[in-house]
Design a protein around this motif. Structure first.
Motif, PDB file in Angstrom:
ATOM      1  N   GLY A 166      10.667  -9.503  13.561  1.00  0.00           N
ATOM      2  CA  GLY A 166       9.561  -9.931  14.403  1.00  0.00           C
ATOM      3  C   GLY A 166       8.332  -9.063  14.300  1.00  0.00           C
ATOM      4  O   GLY A 166       7.242  -9.485  14.725  1.00  0.00           O
ATOM      5  N   ASP A 167       8.461  -7.855  13.752  1.00  0.00           N
ATOM      6  CA  ASP A 167       7.308  -6.971  13.595  1.00  0.00           C
ATOM      7  C   ASP A 167       6.605  -7.251  12.269  1.00  0.00           C
ATOM      8  O   ASP A 167       7.176  -7.829  11.337  1.00  0.00           O
ATOM      9  N   THR A 168       5.365  -6.785  12.179  1.00  0.00           N
ATOM     10  CA  THR A 168       4.535  -7.004  10.992  1.00  0.00           C
ATOM     11  C   THR A 168       3.839  -5.709  10.622  1.00  0.00           C
ATOM     12  O   THR A 168       3.402  -4.959  11.497  1.00  0.00           O
ATOM     13  N   LEU A 169       3.716  -5.453   9.328  1.00  0.00           N
ATOM     14  CA  LEU A 169       3.014  -4.275   8.819  1.00  0.00           C
ATOM     15  C   LEU A 169       1.893  -4.731   7.898  1.00  0.00           C
ATOM     16  O   LEU A 169       2.133  -5.406   6.898  1.00  0.00           O
ATOM     17  N   TYR A 170       0.666  -4.362   8.229  1.00  0.00           N
ATOM     18  CA  TYR A 170      -0.509  -4.611   7.399  1.00  0.00           C
ATOM     19  C   TYR A 170      -0.664  -3.416   6.463  1.00  0.00           C
ATOM     20  O   TYR A 170      -0.786  -2.279   6.916  1.00  0.00           O
ATOM     21  N   VAL A 171      -0.619  -3.667   5.150  1.00  0.00           N
ATOM     22  CA  VAL A 171      -0.560  -2.593   4.154  1.00  0.00           C
ATOM     23  C   VAL A 171      -1.837  -2.617   3.311  1.00  0.00           C
ATOM     24  O   VAL A 171      -1.964  -3.424   2.388  1.00  0.00           O
ATOM     25  N   PRO A 172      -2.806  -1.740   3.598  1.00  0.00           N
ATOM     26  CA  PRO A 172      -4.025  -1.727   2.784  1.00  0.00           C
ATOM     27  C   PRO A 172      -3.733  -1.369   1.332  1.00  0.00           C
ATOM     28  O   PRO A 172      -2.793  -0.618   1.022  1.00  0.00           O
ATOM     29  N   ALA A 173      -4.523  -1.917   0.432  1.00  0.00           N
ATOM     30  CA  ALA A 173      -4.382  -1.609  -0.989  1.00  0.00           C
ATOM     31  C   ALA A 173      -4.442  -0.096  -1.200  1.00  0.00           C
ATOM     32  O   ALA A 173      -5.144   0.626  -0.498  1.00  0.00           O
ATOM     33  N   GLY A 174      -3.675   0.380  -2.179  1.00  0.00           N
ATOM     34  CA  GLY A 174      -3.622   1.800  -2.485  1.00  0.00           C
ATOM     35  C   GLY A 174      -2.588   2.579  -1.702  1.00  0.00           C
ATOM     36  O   GLY A 174      -2.414   3.775  -1.937  1.00  0.00           O
ATOM     37  N   THR A 175      -1.870   1.901  -0.775  1.00  0.00           N
ATOM     38  CA  THR A 175      -0.867   2.555   0.066  1.00  0.00           C
ATOM     39  C   THR A 175       0.498   2.516  -0.613  1.00  0.00           C
ATOM     40  O   THR A 175       1.008   1.437  -0.939  1.00  0.00           O
ATOM     41  N   LEU A 176       1.128   3.646  -0.799  1.00  0.00           N
ATOM     42  CA  LEU A 176       2.492   3.681  -1.315  1.00  0.00           C
ATOM     43  C   LEU A 176       3.441   3.066  -0.287  1.00  0.00           C
ATOM     44  O   LEU A 176       3.349   3.356   0.917  1.00  0.00           O
ATOM     45  N   HIS A 177       4.401   2.259  -0.776  1.00  0.00           N
ATOM     46  CA  HIS A 177       5.279   1.579   0.168  1.00  0.00           C
ATOM     47  C   HIS A 177       6.567   1.131  -0.505  1.00  0.00           C
ATOM     48  O   HIS A 177       6.674   1.045  -1.728  1.00  0.00           O
ATOM     49  N   ARG A 178       7.555   0.814   0.352  1.00  0.00           N
ATOM     50  CA  ARG A 178       8.834   0.234  -0.070  1.00  0.00           C
ATOM     51  C   ARG A 178       9.592  -0.217   1.168  1.00  0.00           C
ATOM     52  O   ARG A 178       9.564   0.460   2.200  1.00  0.00           O
ATOM     53  N   PHE A 179      10.289  -1.346   1.072  1.00  0.00           N
ATOM     54  CA  PHE A 179      11.249  -1.728   2.113  1.00  0.00           C
ATOM     55  C   PHE A 179      12.582  -2.070   1.464  1.00  0.00           C
ATOM     56  O   PHE A 179      12.700  -2.165   0.248  1.00  0.00           O
ATOM     57  N   GLY A 180      13.591  -2.282   2.290  1.00  0.00           N
ATOM     58  CA  GLY A 180      14.953  -2.543   1.841  1.00  0.00           C
ATOM     59  C   GLY A 180      15.809  -1.294   2.030  1.00  0.00           C
ATOM     60  O   GLY A 180      15.293  -0.201   2.247  1.00  0.00           O
ATOM     61  N   PRO A 181      17.146  -1.484   2.055  1.00  0.00           N
ATOM     62  CA  PRO A 181      17.900  -2.684   1.697  1.00  0.00           C
ATOM     63  C   PRO A 181      18.064  -3.665   2.863  1.00  0.00           C
ATOM     64  O   PRO A 181      17.737  -3.347   4.006  1.00  0.00           O
ATOM     65  N   ASP A 182      18.566  -4.857   2.528  1.00  0.00           N
ATOM     66  CA  ASP A 182      18.956  -5.894   3.497  1.00  0.00           C
ATOM     67  C   ASP A 182      17.816  -6.275   4.425  1.00  0.00           C
ATOM     68  O   ASP A 182      18.024  -6.523   5.617  1.00  0.00           O
TER      69      ASP A 182
END
Length: 361
Positions: A166-182
């Motif tokens: 239900g939550d949301t993350l706005y990720v500006p360009a140039g931002t290092l990121h990763r999600f997971g697992p599951d």
């Protein structure tokens, strides 16, 4: 031309991090056997562009329709080389690569592309204790980041955030990121497939990179890295709803806005009615519904998507609904004004994304 909801072909990515959540948990039909990492619901990416699959425009590419009918498709006098929104269902059954996408300036200057990629993730499902990386800790400079990436020591430099459905993350360009697992995600973003990642393997099939290629990838990533963004997950803000539906603004910025709307049992509530003058990407996060428009209706099954041309103007969604609507916003008219009317203050609105914190907001 008599406009209607467009059903598009959907590129499917079977990258090594995917699983079977999109068919098995979301209920999407017609997918191949094996891991399904991503379905590109609306795409005008070079080499992965969608075609219209229904009605009088069947066989047209989305690119051709964008170029020949920009005002009717996208709306508001818009012109550009590509349809501006890319949307996906993503199954992070295994962790995605640690990566970033260039901003517009880097895409034009370093990659020869018209734009980079800011994105947002709306979490559809995640287990208790799930986390994601997004942005670096304060004080991490380029030398420290290079050292950590070469050592694959991501936790020492990247911010780890709790992930909740239900939550949301706005990720500006140039931002290092990763999600997971599951972690099951609906993603909306600028139309681009540019990225730089820090892993020692290819995300497509898990095959190893040689030392020279891996180190070159890290240097390219560092060239496009932006150290400042430190985004936070947000539950979204309630939207006014005169017809009894429950709506939330999940994120918003100059490149896109994303809303989620739910209606109750079809026998006790009115249909969800939406009027619009810009293209809307309508994706179904719940049970099958019917989308009615001026000349007819179109079914929308589980985890399916319709592209609504600006010229269509109005739809009704019938059935107990749980749908996502992405579009190019006028930030004052479509975001600030309705959210202020719902009683939200300027700070809460500004936390949804970029470009919402100017004086008077």
């Amino acid at each position: 031309m008599d406009w209607y909801p467009l059903r598009l072909t959907t590129p499917v990515k079977q990258h090594v991090f995917g699983g079977r959540a999109i068919p098995d948990r979301l209920g999407r039909g017609g997918l191949p056997e094996g891991p399904v990492a991503e379905t590109w619901e609306v795409s005008d990416v070079d080499g992965e562009g969608a075609r219209i699959g229904n009605g009088a425009l069947a066989g047209w590419t989305l690119r051709r329709l964008t170029l020949e009918h920009p005002a009717e498709l996208v709306g508001r006098g818009w012109h550009g080389p590509r349809f501006p929104l890319l949307t996906k269902f993503i199954d992070g059954h295994r962790p995605l690569p640690v990566h970033l996408h260039p901003d517009d300036a880097a895409a034009r200057g370093k990659e020869g592309e018209p734009n980079g990629k800011t994105e947002a993730w709306h979490i559809l499902d995640a287990p208790p204790g799930a986390t994601a990386y997004a942005g670096v800790h304060p004080g991490v400079d380029r030398a420290r980041l290079r050292q950590a990436l070469l050592g694959q020591d991501f936790a020492s430099v990247l911010r780890r955030l709790p992930v909740r459905a239900g939550d949301t993350l706005y990720v500006p360009a140039g931002t290092l990121h990763r999600f997971g697992p599951d972690t099951l995600v609906y993603e909306i973003e600028q139309t681009s497939d540019l990225q730089q990642h820090a892993m020692r393997h290819r995300m497509e099939d898990g095959s190893p990179l040689d030392e020279a290629e891996w180190r070159a990838n890290i240097e390219a990533l560092l060239e496009e890295w932006q150290p400042e963004p430190r985004p936070e997950f947000h539950p979204g803000l309630r939207l006014p709803s005169p017809d009894g539906a429950e709506g939330r603004m999940l994120c918003a910025g100059p490149y896109f806005a994303l809303e989620r709307w739910r209606t109750r049992d079809a026998g006790t509530s009115a249909p969800l009615v939406r009027s619009f003058d810009t293209a809307v990407v309508l994706s179904n996060a719940g049970p099958a519904v019917t989308v009615a428009y001026g000349a007819g209706s179109e079914p929308l099954g589980r985890a399916e998507t319709l592209l609504l041309p600006a010229a269509l103007g109005r739809i009704e969604i019938h059935g107990p609904a749980d749908v996502l609507l992405g579009y190019l916003p006028d930030l004052d008219r479509d975001v600030r004004t309705p959210l202020r009317a719902a009683g939200h203050d300027a700070a809460a609105i500004a936390a949804l994304g970029e470009g919402l914190g100017r004086p008077g907001a």
